[in-house]
Design a protein around this motif. Structure first.
Motif, PDB file in Angstrom:
ATOM      1  N   ARG A  22      16.039   1.795   1.485  1.00  0.00           N
ATOM      2  CA  ARG A  22      14.351   1.736   1.479  1.00  0.00           C
ATOM      3  C   ARG A  22      13.715   1.366   0.224  1.00  0.00           C
ATOM      4  O   ARG A  22      12.577   1.156   0.271  1.00  0.00           O
ATOM      5  CB  ARG A  22      13.888   3.044   2.193  1.00  0.00           C
TER       6      ARG A  22
ATOM      7  N   TRP B 117      15.173  -0.713  -1.935  1.00  0.00           N
ATOM      8  CA  TRP B 117      15.295  -2.229  -2.419  1.00  0.00           C
ATOM      9  C   TRP B 117      14.401  -3.109  -1.783  1.00  0.00           C
ATOM     10  O   TRP B 117      13.821  -2.811  -0.785  1.00  0.00           O
ATOM     11  CB  TRP B 117      16.629  -2.528  -1.842  1.00  0.00           C
ATOM     12  N   ARG B 118      14.052  -4.013  -2.731  1.00  0.00           N
ATOM     13  CA  ARG B 118      12.939  -4.902  -2.593  1.00  0.00           C
ATOM     14  C   ARG B 118      13.240  -6.586  -2.692  1.00  0.00           C
ATOM     15  O   ARG B 118      14.198  -6.814  -3.291  1.00  0.00           O
ATOM     16  CB  ARG B 118      11.708  -4.839  -3.270  1.00  0.00           C
TER      17      ARG B 118
ATOM     18  N   GLU C 103      11.715 -10.577  -2.263  1.00  0.00           N
ATOM     19  CA  GLU C 103      10.625 -11.563  -2.399  1.00  0.00           C
ATOM     20  C   GLU C 103      10.230 -11.838  -1.015  1.00  0.00           C
ATOM     21  O   GLU C 103      11.060 -12.419  -0.050  1.00  0.00           O
ATOM     22  CB  GLU C 103      11.209 -12.687  -3.296  1.00  0.00           C
TER      23      GLU C 103
ATOM     24  N   HIS D 293      14.957  -8.491   5.443  1.00  0.00           N
ATOM     25  CA  HIS D 293      14.060  -9.168   4.467  1.00  0.00           C
ATOM     26  C   HIS D 293      12.602  -9.030   4.575  1.00  0.00           C
ATOM     27  O   HIS D 293      11.732  -9.038   3.753  1.00  0.00           O
ATOM     28  CB  HIS D 293      14.137 -10.671   4.472  1.00  0.00           C
TER      29      HIS D 293
ATOM     30  N   TYR E  89      10.737  -6.601   5.962  1.00  0.00           N
ATOM     31  CA  TYR E  89      10.276  -5.251   5.824  1.00  0.00           C
ATOM     32  C   TYR E  89      10.762  -4.709   4.543  1.00  0.00           C
ATOM     33  O   TYR E  89      10.163  -3.718   4.020  1.00  0.00           O
ATOM     34  CB  TYR E  89      10.921  -4.255   6.921  1.00  0.00           C
ATOM     35  N   ARG E  90      11.602  -5.496   3.730  1.00  0.00           N
ATOM     36  CA  ARG E  90      11.799  -4.967   2.521  1.00  0.00           C
ATOM     37  C   ARG E  90      10.870  -5.860   1.256  1.00  0.00           C
ATOM     38  O   ARG E  90      11.078  -5.606   0.203  1.00  0.00           O
ATOM     39  CB  ARG E  90      13.283  -5.170   1.936  1.00  0.00           C
ATOM     40  N   SER E  91      10.030  -6.515   1.951  1.00  0.00           N
ATOM     41  CA  SER E  91       9.007  -7.269   1.168  1.00  0.00           C
ATOM     42  C   SER E  91       7.511  -7.261   1.653  1.00  0.00           C
ATOM     43  O   SER E  91       6.677  -7.749   1.299  1.00  0.00           O
ATOM     44  CB  SER E  91       9.396  -8.693   1.066  1.00  0.00           C
ATOM     45  N   SER E  92       7.495  -6.172   2.496  1.00  0.00           N
ATOM     46  CA  SER E  92       5.963  -5.926   3.037  1.00  0.00           C
ATOM     47  C   SER E  92       5.530  -4.483   2.753  1.00  0.00           C
ATOM     48  O   SER E  92       6.425  -3.588   1.992  1.00  0.00           O
ATOM     49  CB  SER E  92       6.028  -6.056   4.577  1.00  0.00           C
ATOM     50  N   LYS E  93       4.548  -4.064   3.283  1.00  0.00           N
ATOM     51  CA  LYS E  93       3.949  -2.676   2.819  1.00  0.00           C
ATOM     52  C   LYS E  93       4.629  -1.763   3.665  1.00  0.00           C
ATOM     53  O   LYS E  93       4.586  -0.716   3.194  1.00  0.00           O
ATOM     54  CB  LYS E  93       2.417  -2.800   3.265  1.00  0.00           C
TER      55      LYS E  93
ATOM     56  N   THR F 206       7.863   0.320   4.888  1.00  0.00           N
ATOM     57  CA  THR F 206       9.331   0.382   4.381  1.00  0.00           C
ATOM     58  C   THR F 206      10.062   1.397   5.249  1.00  0.00           C
ATOM     59  O   THR F 206      10.543   2.624   5.040  1.00  0.00           O
ATOM     60  CB  THR F 206       9.193   1.173   2.821  1.00  0.00           C
TER      61      THR F 206
ATOM     62  N   GLY G 223      20.005  -4.011   2.139  1.00  0.00           N
ATOM     63  CA  GLY G 223      18.794  -3.161   2.940  1.00  0.00           C
ATOM     64  C   GLY G 223      18.910  -2.619   4.252  1.00  0.00           C
ATOM     65  O   GLY G 223      17.826  -1.979   4.663  1.00  0.00           O
TER      66      GLY G 223
END
Length: 384
Positions: free
Chosen positions: A15, A17-18, A20, A237, A239-243, A245, A297
């Motif tokens: 959770r 991990w981010r 792009e 991808h 949900y690891r790049s959005s608000k 988590t 992720g």
């Protein structure tokens, strides 16, 4: 309550991990398709109460652009991207623009391997564009699913091979005039599988909009069927790049645990697969482009049995949701998680949690896997 008999690989940093965000969203392309509309996000208050969480919401993909599964999102976008690139366009062209350009290129055909839904989606888009298509299938695909592919105008080729071997054969049969549209990747074949993954993003972007429309500003867990991992890659991808988590769980049959095996080994490892009614998930090798995203992720994989999936199909039917075994496997997985001490504690779920289940197909997409079962068999004793 129970404790897992088989160790489940838990990623305690997933959770954090981010990724792009996508440079180009496929949503506008999909909105241009005839018949486009967001698929429903259905609340199941009875199931939420039974499982001891605030909300269980099912993204119902039983009717997507005229087909009984989500696959058309990836197939249509990837075909448009591939043909737009072929024509030297600087953007993703809409289908009507592509059809006009294809009038001048006789003989082009589309090729795919499938265990049902992906191949039908490829054949459907080929038909819309006036192209021929050849779809290769392994044993075990139902007669109804094969008939549906043929009804889209495709040539159907049945091979007495495993799914992974059928994919390899389809790749061998492709070439300059036979464009391979496949949803798994390998070295040297990455662009089209990635465009398929990108196309699936529309599904979760709709979920976000639908949550906002009903005033839900938090999302605690998402369950997604795995298969080769393409949809799971798109979901992770996103949900690891959005608000949001949320915890993310990849769901697969206990007879085709390719994601679980890869996460345990730390690398993609082919696994032998057995028979399952979750035919769309009966895949022995994780897509190479999906693997890094899943590795970093996904919180955990969860495996389910055929009987658990069938029970979930029956219960969702009783609740008014049309879901085949691959889609209903997510409800089965949520029940497995709630009933398992270690997984439940790891998940962080509780009375205030909001859970989304991505039901990727309707029963029409998998006719042989929708038999009667004791729908309440797994309900008792799992509320915390």
């Amino acid at each position: 309550m129970t404790t897992s008999k088989t160790p489940v690989p838990l990623n305690r940093t997933a959770r954090a991990w981010r990724a792009e965000p996508l440079a180009n969203s496929p949503v506008d392309f999909h909105r241009s398709l005839p018949g486009y509309a967001p698929t429903p996000l259905i609340s199941l208050p009875e199931e939420a109460a039974r499982l001891g969480v605030k909300s269980v919401l099912v993204k119902d993909e039983s009717q997507r652009l005229g087909l009984p599964a989500f696959k058309i999102l990836g197939a249509s976008y990837a075909i448009a991207c591939a043909l737009s690139e072929r024509f030297g366009a600087g953007e993703v062209l809409r289908l009507e623009a592509l059809a006009k350009r294809l009038d001048a290129e006789a003989g082009l055909s589309l090729v795919a391997a499938t265990d049902g839904n992906h191949g039908r989606a490829v054949a459907h888009v080929a038909n819309l564009l006036g192209l021929t298509s050849t779809i290769y299938v392994p044993p075990g695909v139902s007669e109804a699913a094969k008939d549906a592919i043929v009804a889209e105008g495709a040539e159907l080729v049945e091979l007495n091979l495993t799914y992974d071997q059928v994919v390899a054969e389809a790749a061998k049969q492709s070439g300059p005039g036979r464009l391979l549209i496949q949803d798994t990747s390998w070295k040297g074949y990455e662009d089209i599988p990635q465009w398929i993954v990108d196309g699936y993003t529309t599904l979760v972007e709709e979920v976000d909009e639908q949550l906002a429309d009903i005033g839900v500003d938090r999302l605690d867990a998402v369950f997604v069927p795995a298969g080769v991992g393409s949809l799971a890659q798109a979901v992770v991808h996103h949900y690891r790049s959005s608000k949001h988590t949320p915890a993310l769980f990849a769901v697969e049959p206990d007879t085709a645990m390719s994601v679980t095996a890869a996460l345990c080994a730390g690398r993609v490892v082919p696994v032998d697969t057995g028979d399952t009614i979750m035919t769309g998930l009966n895949c022995g090798t994780v897509s190479e482009i999906a693997w890094p995203t899943l590795r970093d992720g996904i919180d955990a994989p969860i495996t389910v049995t055929d009987s658990q999936a069938l029970a979930a199909v029956a219960d969702l039917t009783d609740l008014g949701v049309d879901s085949g075994p691959c889609g209903a496997a997510n409800l089965a997985a949520l029940r497995v998680l709630i009933a398992d001490d270690e997984l439940f504690t790891f998940s962080g779920l509780g009375p205030g949690s909001v859970v989304v289940l991505l039901s990727t197909e309707g029963k029409a997409a998998n006719p042989q896997g929708n038999g009667n079962t004791e729908g309440t068999a797994n309900r008792e004793g799992i509320q915390r």
